[in-house]
Scaffold this motif. Structure first.
Motif, PDB file in Angstrom:
ATOM      1  N   UNK A 238       1.684 -60.344  10.852  1.00 58.55           N
ATOM      2  CA  UNK A 238       0.852 -59.313  10.236  1.00 58.55           C
ATOM      3  C   UNK A 238       0.835 -59.532   8.724  1.00 58.55           C
ATOM      4  N   UNK A 239      -0.350 -59.498   8.137  1.00 66.54           N
ATOM      5  CA  UNK A 239      -0.479 -59.729   6.693  1.00 66.54           C
ATOM      6  C   UNK A 239      -1.260 -58.599   6.020  1.00 66.54           C
TER       7      UNK A 239
ATOM      8  N   UNK B 285     -16.700 -60.803   7.838  1.00 66.28           N
ATOM      9  CA  UNK B 285     -17.276 -61.431   9.034  1.00 66.28           C
ATOM     10  C   UNK B 285     -17.451 -62.933   8.827  1.00 66.28           C
ATOM     11  N   UNK B 286     -17.922 -63.315   7.651  1.00 74.84           N
ATOM     12  CA  UNK B 286     -18.119 -64.741   7.384  1.00 74.84           C
ATOM     13  C   UNK B 286     -16.786 -65.496   7.412  1.00 74.84           C
ATOM     14  N   UNK B 287     -15.733 -64.871   6.899  1.00 75.38           N
ATOM     15  CA  UNK B 287     -14.406 -65.495   6.947  1.00 75.38           C
ATOM     16  C   UNK B 287     -13.975 -65.696   8.396  1.00 75.38           C
ATOM     17  N   UNK B 288     -14.166 -64.659   9.217  1.00 74.94           N
ATOM     18  CA  UNK B 288     -13.795 -64.756  10.636  1.00 74.94           C
ATOM     19  C   UNK B 288     -14.569 -65.862  11.335  1.00 74.94           C
ATOM     20  N   UNK B 289     -15.859 -65.947  11.048  1.00 79.10           N
ATOM     21  CA  UNK B 289     -16.672 -66.988  11.686  1.00 79.10           C
ATOM     22  C   UNK B 289     -16.270 -68.384  11.218  1.00 79.10           C
ATOM     23  N   UNK B 290     -15.839 -68.474   9.961  1.00 73.02           N
ATOM     24  CA  UNK B 290     -15.369 -69.780   9.468  1.00 73.02           C
ATOM     25  C   UNK B 290     -14.088 -70.192  10.194  1.00 73.02           C
ATOM     26  N   UNK B 291     -13.226 -69.216  10.495  1.00 72.99           N
ATOM     27  CA  UNK B 291     -12.025 -69.518  11.288  1.00 72.99           C
ATOM     28  C   UNK B 291     -12.416 -70.059  12.662  1.00 72.99           C
ATOM     29  N   UNK B 292     -13.435 -69.422  13.241  1.00 66.58           N
ATOM     30  CA  UNK B 292     -13.880 -69.824  14.580  1.00 66.58           C
ATOM     31  C   UNK B 292     -14.366 -71.273  14.556  1.00 66.58           C
ATOM     32  N   UNK B 293     -15.086 -71.632  13.503  1.00 63.33           N
ATOM     33  CA  UNK B 293     -15.560 -73.019  13.367  1.00 63.33           C
ATOM     34  C   UNK B 293     -14.393 -74.002  13.270  1.00 63.33           C
ATOM     35  N   UNK B 294     -13.289 -73.533  12.689  1.00 64.50           N
ATOM     36  CA  UNK B 294     -12.113 -74.405  12.516  1.00 64.50           C
ATOM     37  C   UNK B 294     -11.245 -74.470  13.773  1.00 64.50           C
TER      38      UNK B 294
ATOM     39  N   UNK C 121      -6.169 -61.289   9.058  1.00 64.45           N
ATOM     40  CA  UNK C 121      -6.497 -62.682   8.763  1.00 64.45           C
ATOM     41  C   UNK C 121      -7.547 -62.893   7.693  1.00 64.45           C
ATOM     42  N   UNK C 122      -8.322 -61.858   7.359  1.00 61.69           N
ATOM     43  CA  UNK C 122      -9.343 -62.045   6.320  1.00 61.69           C
ATOM     44  C   UNK C 122      -8.803 -61.710   4.931  1.00 61.69           C
ATOM     45  N   UNK C 123      -7.539 -61.301   4.860  1.00 58.85           N
ATOM     46  CA  UNK C 123      -6.967 -60.873   3.585  1.00 58.85           C
ATOM     47  C   UNK C 123      -6.465 -62.019   2.735  1.00 58.85           C
TER      48      UNK C 123
ATOM     49  N   UNK D 215      -3.424 -63.189   1.773  1.00 55.08           N
ATOM     50  CA  UNK D 215      -2.451 -64.109   2.365  1.00 55.08           C
ATOM     51  C   UNK D 215      -2.855 -64.470   3.794  1.00 55.08           C
ATOM     52  N   UNK D 216      -3.478 -63.525   4.481  1.00 55.33           N
ATOM     53  CA  UNK D 216      -3.846 -63.740   5.885  1.00 55.33           C
ATOM     54  C   UNK D 216      -4.694 -64.970   6.115  1.00 55.33           C
ATOM     55  N   UNK D 217      -5.699 -65.178   5.263  1.00 53.93           N
ATOM     56  CA  UNK D 217      -6.580 -66.331   5.498  1.00 53.93           C
ATOM     57  C   UNK D 217      -5.842 -67.650   5.287  1.00 53.93           C
ATOM     58  N   UNK D 218      -4.833 -67.627   4.427  1.00 52.72           N
ATOM     59  CA  UNK D 218      -4.026 -68.836   4.223  1.00 52.72           C
ATOM     60  C   UNK D 218      -3.097 -69.081   5.425  1.00 52.72           C
ATOM     61  N   UNK D 219      -2.587 -68.000   5.998  1.00 54.67           N
ATOM     62  CA  UNK D 219      -1.730 -68.123   7.190  1.00 54.67           C
ATOM     63  C   UNK D 219      -2.534 -68.706   8.356  1.00 54.67           C
ATOM     64  N   UNK D 220      -3.763 -68.232   8.526  1.00 55.37           N
ATOM     65  CA  UNK D 220      -4.617 -68.764   9.605  1.00 55.37           C
ATOM     66  C   UNK D 220      -4.817 -70.263   9.406  1.00 55.37           C
ATOM     67  N   UNK D 221      -5.153 -70.659   8.188  1.00 55.57           N
ATOM     68  CA  UNK D 221      -5.385 -72.076   7.871  1.00 55.57           C
ATOM     69  C   UNK D 221      -4.134 -72.909   8.156  1.00 55.57           C
ATOM     70  N   UNK D 222      -2.970 -72.421   7.708  1.00 58.34           N
ATOM     71  CA  UNK D 222      -1.717 -73.156   7.907  1.00 58.34           C
ATOM     72  C   UNK D 222      -1.373 -73.267   9.392  1.00 58.34           C
ATOM     73  N   UNK D 223      -1.629 -72.200  10.139  1.00 59.60           N
ATOM     74  CA  UNK D 223      -1.348 -72.209  11.574  1.00 59.60           C
ATOM     75  C   UNK D 223      -2.204 -73.249  12.292  1.00 59.60           C
ATOM     76  N   UNK D 224      -3.478 -73.299  11.946  1.00 61.60           N
ATOM     77  CA  UNK D 224      -4.375 -74.288  12.549  1.00 61.60           C
ATOM     78  C   UNK D 224      -3.953 -75.710  12.168  1.00 61.60           C
ATOM     79  N   UNK D 225      -3.590 -75.894  10.894  1.00 57.80           N
ATOM     80  CA  UNK D 225      -3.193 -77.230  10.430  1.00 57.80           C
ATOM     81  C   UNK D 225      -1.920 -77.722  11.126  1.00 57.80           C
ATOM     82  N   UNK D 226      -1.044 -76.775  11.481  1.00 55.55           N
ATOM     83  CA  UNK D 226       0.197 -77.146  12.162  1.00 55.55           C
ATOM     84  C   UNK D 226      -0.004 -77.317  13.674  1.00 55.55           C
TER      85      UNK D 226
END
Length: 313
Positions: free
Chosen positions: A81-82, A45-54, A11-13, A15-26
């Motif tokens: 898997x990305x 780590x900061x990317x992961x924590x930003x996901x947690x905030x979202x 998820x921090x990669x 394409x991965x970070x975009x997939x996480x964002x799209x999944x949350x938005x949907x």
């Protein structure tokens, strides 16, 4: 039927970070694998924590700990898997075999989307060395998935705009050429498919609960983004007001240029050959074992390459 719970691995990669964002938005309950191997990588780590905030949930698991992977997989309905298959970044495609084993044991996953997102490896059986390693490894993962009877969707996203559009498909740069000199591959008229990475993520998430995409390959071919290299040049010339100076590179000269390059560069040149000379992205019809994303999801207002290029002005 409720929306599936989704686990994103990698998820921090890119394409991965975009997939996480799209999944949350949907509106999917979204889990992101957090590997202890992250160590002192503060950016990840900061990317992961930003996901947690979202609103995403972080799940600790390691590829070296089978039980932790099984436990992570049991929390969700869909695994995406990305992990990167790009040689000049990291190349971890076969690590997915451990994920396949965990999904098989868990027995609850309704859909697995392995790391594909490029050319369809099933159509690349005659790819040249050393670039064919990418396709061979993806096919090994597919074989393991299908032998384990795991429901799947394969996403063929063709050419990421970030790697192929801003640079006008020139090698060894990600930006438009400062000198306005560009290389034309062959006659420059072979049709290529360019897709904005955020659109890749949006289309991918659309597939996961769609019965039409179960056990199929989904090809991302937004019709306005099926362009030849010369058409891409024309778009840039119109936007920038500059005339590009074009020099032609023959198939023979491209392949000869591989001598003396390092391994990652040789892989890249091989892929350029298949895309821009053979036309491997568009030289086939999508059969019964595939679907086309923009036809399935006409509600996705995908980014056209004219708009994508404007950021580089």
């Amino acid at each position: 039927m409720g929306k599936s719970k989704v686990l994103v691995v990698g998820g921090t990669g890119y394409i991965g970070k975009r997939i996480v964002k799209a999944s949350l938005e949907e509106g999917h309950e979204t889990y992101v694998l957090q590997r202890p191997e992250i160590g002192l990588d503060i950016d990840k780590l900061q990317i992961l924590l930003s996901f947690k905030k979202q609103g995403a949930r972080l799940v600790q698991a390691s590829f070296s700990d089978h039980r932790s992977l099984v436990d992570a997989v049991k929390k969700v309905d869909v695994v995406i898997c990305t992990m990167s298959g790009v040689h000049f970044r990291s190349h971890n495609l076969l690590v997915q075999l451990k994920l396949v084993e965990a999904i098989k044991e868990a027995g609850n996953v309704k859909r697995f989307l392995p790391s594909e997102f490029g050319m369809d490896p099933a159509r690349m059986g005659n790819a040249i060395e050393p670039g064919r390693v990418t396709f061979d490894e993806k096919m090994k993962v597919r074989k393991a998935i299908e032998e384990a009877n795991i429901p799947f969707t394969y996403v063929s996203a063709n050419c990421f705009a970030g790697y192929f559009v801003g640079n006008l498909s020139q090698m060894c740069t990600l930006l438009p050429p400062a000198t306005d000199n560009v290389t034309v591959y062959g006659d420059g008229n072979v049709k290529v498919v360019f897709v904005d990475e955020d659109d890749v993520a949006r289309y991918t998430i659309k597939t996961i609960d769609d019965p039409r995409t179960l056990n199929k390959t989904v090809y991302l071919r937004p019709p306005d983004n099926i362009l030849s290299q010369r058409q891409l040049f024309e778009k840039w010339e119109k936007l920038s007001g500059k005339q590009l100076r074009k020099s032609t590179l023959s198939e023979h000269d491209l392949l000869s240029s591989m001598k003396g390059l390092d391994y990652a560069q040789q892989v890249g040149v091989g892929h350029f050959y298949h895309i821009f000379y053979e036309g491997c992205l568009t030289n086939f019809e999508i059969g019964e074992d595939g679907e086309e994303a923009s036809q399935l999801y006409p509600d996705v207002n995908y980014t056209r390459m004219d708009d994508y290029l404007k950021i580089f002005l």
